[in-house]
Design a protein around this motif. Structure first.
Motif, PDB file in Angstrom:
ATOM      1  N   TYR A 110       0.809  -1.213   0.000  1.00 18.16           N
ATOM      2  CA  TYR A 110       0.000   0.000   0.000  1.00 18.16           C
ATOM      3  C   TYR A 110       0.852   1.277   0.000  1.00 18.16           C
ATOM      4  CZ  TYR A 110      -3.405  -3.498   1.438  1.00 18.16           C
ATOM      5  OH  TYR A 110      -4.174  -4.647   1.508  1.00 18.16           O
ATOM      6  N   ASP A 111       1.997   1.213  -0.625  1.00 20.74           N
ATOM      7  CA  ASP A 111       2.836   2.402  -0.725  1.00 20.74           C
ATOM      8  C   ASP A 111       3.419   2.512  -2.131  1.00 20.74           C
ATOM      9  OD1 ASP A 111       4.946   0.549  -0.845  1.00 20.74           O
ATOM     10  OD2 ASP A 111       5.435   0.786   1.270  1.00 20.74           O
ATOM     11  N   GLU A 112       3.976   3.675  -2.415  1.00 24.20           N
ATOM     12  CA  GLU A 112       4.506   3.952  -3.755  1.00 24.20           C
ATOM     13  C   GLU A 112       5.706   3.079  -4.096  1.00 24.20           C
ATOM     14  OE1 GLU A 112       6.105   7.790  -6.371  1.00 24.20           O
ATOM     15  OE2 GLU A 112       5.202   8.062  -4.388  1.00 24.20           O
TER      16      GLU A 112
END
Length: 228
Positions: A110-112
């Protein structure tokens, strides 16, 4: 000895017990040759000037070639075999794509950073066939429907494609995500629809069964935005 069985796909001069064959896209006479190893058959040279006109099949056990067509049941069987071979190749490509994608999707956090990690393999597959990529995503959604992070990763990847690029399979994945029991998966599905900005998909969003107040508020804001 070998024989070249010329399958004329044009379908003219059919025997009485046959049905019309599928017409080819080209108006010219198209034939292809099937090589069968059988000592009972004579040998036909496909380069011969009269091989197309005079040779379609022969009488078993002789070298006397007649002008009748190859039996329809055999022609259909050969065409079905060719189609099956193509389908098997496509299935192999899909399975290979699934195998390549899974290790990357499983690491989505859930992160870039983890999203960029996934794109290295997604770009590679999409550059070869967007259809194979879509089929692989669909396969993963079915196999790993219990893995929330994988489903969210797929939704995030699809956000970088236009709806027109994924028209054959994108909306089906969207429906699968909306029907998931996890509010997080539904949130990512809403995010995907918001990126596509397509009014025809709004009925799906409006009729979504949602109990979480925060998610309902997000849905209402997206509906208002797309409706303008």
């Amino acid at each position: 000895m070998v024989i070249n069985l010329s399958l004329n796909l044009q379908g003219s001069e059919l025997m009485e017990d046959t049905v019309p064959r599928r017409q080819p896209s080209s108006s010219s006479e198209n034939s292809f040759f099937i090589i069968i190893d059988n000592p009972k058959y004579g040998e036909v040279n496909p380069q011969s000037s009269n091989s197309r006109e005079n040779v379609s099949t022969n009488t078993l056990g002789t070298n006397n070639f007649s002008t009748q067509r190859i039996p329809l049941w055999l022609e259909n069987k050969l065409l079905d075999f060719i189609a099956l071979t193509d389908e098997e190749k496509r299935r192999k490509l899909i399975n290979d794509a699934v195998s390549k994608l899974m290790p990357y999707l499983e690491l989505y956090n859930y992160d870039e950073e983890s999203e960029n990690y996934i794109w290295s393999v997604v770009d590679n597959i999409a550059s070869k066939s967007i259809s194979i990529l879509g089929a692989a995503f669909q396969e993963i959604v079915i196999r790993r429907n219990d893995c929330v992070n994988i489903l969210c990763a797929i939704a995030k990847c699809l956000c970088s494609f236009e709806l027109q690029q994924t028209a054959e399979w994108g909306p089906m994945i969207l429906l699968s995500l909306f029907s998931h029991k996890s509010d997080t998966v539904k949130e990512y599905a809403v995010f995907l629809l918001e990126n596509w900005q397509d009014k025809s998909l709004l009925p799906i969003l409006k009729n979504l069964d949602c109990r979480a107040a925060w998610l309902r508020a997000y849905i209402d804001s997206v509906v208002f935005e797309i409706e303008g």
